[in-house]
Design a protein around this motif. Structure first.
Motif, PDB file in Angstrom:
ATOM      1  N   LEU A 112       0.872  -1.177   0.000  1.00 29.44           N
ATOM      2  CA  LEU A 112       0.000   0.000   0.000  1.00 29.44           C
ATOM      3  C   LEU A 112       0.904   1.220   0.000  1.00 29.44           C
ATOM      4  O   LEU A 112       1.608   1.468   0.970  1.00 29.44           O
ATOM      5  N   ALA A 113       0.917   1.950  -1.097  1.00 34.61           N
ATOM      6  CA  ALA A 113       1.776   3.126  -1.231  1.00 34.61           C
ATOM      7  C   ALA A 113       0.901   4.368  -1.217  1.00 34.61           C
ATOM      8  O   ALA A 113       0.079   4.560  -2.118  1.00 34.61           O
ATOM      9  N   GLU A 177       3.903   2.079   2.583  1.00 38.04           N
ATOM     10  CA  GLU A 177       4.844   3.174   2.363  1.00 38.04           C
ATOM     11  C   GLU A 177       4.092   4.491   2.518  1.00 38.04           C
ATOM     12  O   GLU A 177       3.075   4.712   1.857  1.00 38.04           O
ATOM     13  N   THR A 178       4.572   5.355   3.391  1.00 41.46           N
ATOM     14  CA  THR A 178       3.835   6.568   3.703  1.00 41.46           C
ATOM     15  C   THR A 178       4.177   7.707   2.752  1.00 41.46           C
ATOM     16  O   THR A 178       5.079   7.617   1.933  1.00 41.46           O
ATOM     17  N   VAL A 179       3.432   8.782   2.897  1.00 37.06           N
ATOM     18  CA  VAL A 179       3.535   9.937   2.003  1.00 37.06           C
ATOM     19  C   VAL A 179       4.943  10.508   1.949  1.00 37.06           C
ATOM     20  O   VAL A 179       5.461  10.850   0.892  1.00 37.06           O
ATOM     21  N   GLY A 180       5.582  10.634   3.091  1.00 40.21           N
ATOM     22  CA  GLY A 180       6.859  11.317   3.152  1.00 40.21           C
ATOM     23  C   GLY A 180       6.696  12.754   3.546  1.00 40.21           C
ATOM     24  O   GLY A 180       7.181  13.675   2.889  1.00 40.21           O
ATOM     25  N   VAL A 181       5.971  12.969   4.650  1.00 37.05           N
ATOM     26  CA  VAL A 181       5.662  14.333   5.067  1.00 37.05           C
ATOM     27  C   VAL A 181       6.626  14.845   6.121  1.00 37.05           C
ATOM     28  O   VAL A 181       6.474  15.946   6.619  1.00 37.05           O
ATOM     29  N   GLY A 182       7.622  14.025   6.471  1.00 39.41           N
ATOM     30  CA  GLY A 182       8.622  14.506   7.414  1.00 39.41           C
ATOM     31  C   GLY A 182       8.283  14.180   8.852  1.00 39.41           C
ATOM     32  O   GLY A 182       7.935  13.062   9.185  1.00 39.41           O
ATOM     33  N   GLN A 183       8.352  15.185   9.731  1.00 39.47           N
ATOM     34  CA  GLN A 183       8.288  14.928  11.165  1.00 39.47           C
ATOM     35  C   GLN A 183       6.896  14.550  11.665  1.00 39.47           C
ATOM     36  O   GLN A 183       6.755  14.049  12.771  1.00 39.47           O
TER      37      GLN A 183
END
Length: 344
Positions: A112-113, A177-183
């Protein structure tokens, strides 16, 4: 392609449209079958039925309650691995390399991306499947891109239910795999059995990448693109932060694995570390604790959503406006107003 483009503006690109329409999971018509037959077909390995079930979850179908009831006895078997980290560190590349490694062991893998949704157009590129085309024709791999739809924390609101669908379909390993939104990307810890926090040299201070909760959720740190200058400095920074944390005498101390996922370097070591963590989860009872917490959060989220729907369906919208006015002017406190709204 034109019909699809009406609901997905990014399909205006002919290349992306052809890629989307050529997907083996979306080719041909999907029969609008009842949930029981869809679930049976998905468990027998039919990818289109599985894709249809995930779509029903994403769209909040009225049949969702029936689907969840039917699949409940078949869940709880899959290993769930979460991958998080800042944009550009190579999450999709690491995911693809892990898929290849697990398929080499004969395991069925679901992915799941989650891609970010634009706050301006409401669209999402859903580009992770473009990066994982090596596995697109493998019947033992199911890759689903999901839009975050404005949901915070790096996940789609439908991710927990989609995870259950893949679990019930018989996948041995499910990777999110997550969005990549940082903190802010700590929500993955509530879904995964093992959480990988991926960093890369040249992507900023590794300490910056590891703070604000990211350090606490990591079960394994992955320094990807380790063939680049600065990789050893990234490893050193992470070791310093891990040394400052207290994991207790029986706790799990996150190891650091250096990889160059594009070439496959370090992936065997990463899989080995994941196996070690999985064994520790079972021996310590932590897996049961995490899954219990996951179920509690899922129940709470559904209850809150249902309550909001009921409040919105109440005939007294004027009552809500009246209560809001009293709270705004200080005549009533918000807790009392909420009690009156729920009881009224």
């Amino acid at each position: 392609a034109a019909a699809a483009g009406a609901s997905a503006p990014w399909l205006a690109s002919p290349w992306l449209a052809s890629l989307w329409l050529a997907s083996p999971w979306l080719a041909g018509p999907v029969v609008n079958r009842d949930p029981a037959s869809l679930i049976a077909a998905a468990r027998d390995g039919d990818p289109r039925s599985l894709a249809r079930l995930v779509s029903l979850v994403e769209n909040g179908s009225p049949r969702l309650r029936e689907i969840m009831k039917l699949i409940a006895p078949h869940t709880g078997q899959a290993r769930v691995i979460g991958l998080t980290g800042s944009p550009g560190v190579g999450k999709s590349t690491v995911t693809g390399a892990l898929v290849r490694a697990y398929r080499g062991e004969g395991l069925r893998v679901g992915v799941l991306a989650v891609d970010p949704t634009s706050p301006f157009t409401g669209g999402a590129l859903l580009g992770d499947r473009v990066r994982m085309q090596d596995h697109a024709t493998d019947s033992g791999v199911f890759i689903r891109s999901m839009a975050s739809r404005g949901h915070l924390g790096g996940l789609s609101w439908a991710a927990p239910q989609a995870l259950r669908i893949l679990d019930a379909a018989g996948f041995d390993v499910i990777m999110i795999e997550t969005v990549g939104v940082g903190q802010a990307e700590v929500a993955i810890a509530s879904l995964a059995d093992s959480t990988l926090v991926i960093v890369a040299p040249g992507m900023g201070d590794s300490v910056q990448a590891a703070k604000a909760g990211i350090l606490e959720i990591a079960d394994i740190f992955v320094v990807n693109k380790s063939d680049r200058p600065g990789a050893q400095e990234a490893v050193r920074d992470l070791r310093t932060m891990i040394a400052m944390a207290d994991y207790g005498p029986d706790g799990w101390k996150p190891p650091i694995v250096s990889t160059t996922a594009a070439q496959g370097d370090g992936i065997e070591d990463l899989v080995s570390r994941l196996e070690q963590h999985s064994a520790w989860l079972g021996e310590s009872g932590e897996r049961d604790r995490r899954r219990l917490a996951r179920a509690s959060e899922e129940i709470t989220a559904i209850a809150v959503a249902t309550l909001r729907e009921r409040i919105g369906a109440l005939p007294g919208e004027a009552q809500l406006d009246d209560l809001a006015g009293q709270v705004a002017t200080g005549k009533l406190d918000p807790y009392t107003a909420a009690d009156e709204l729920i009881s009224g």
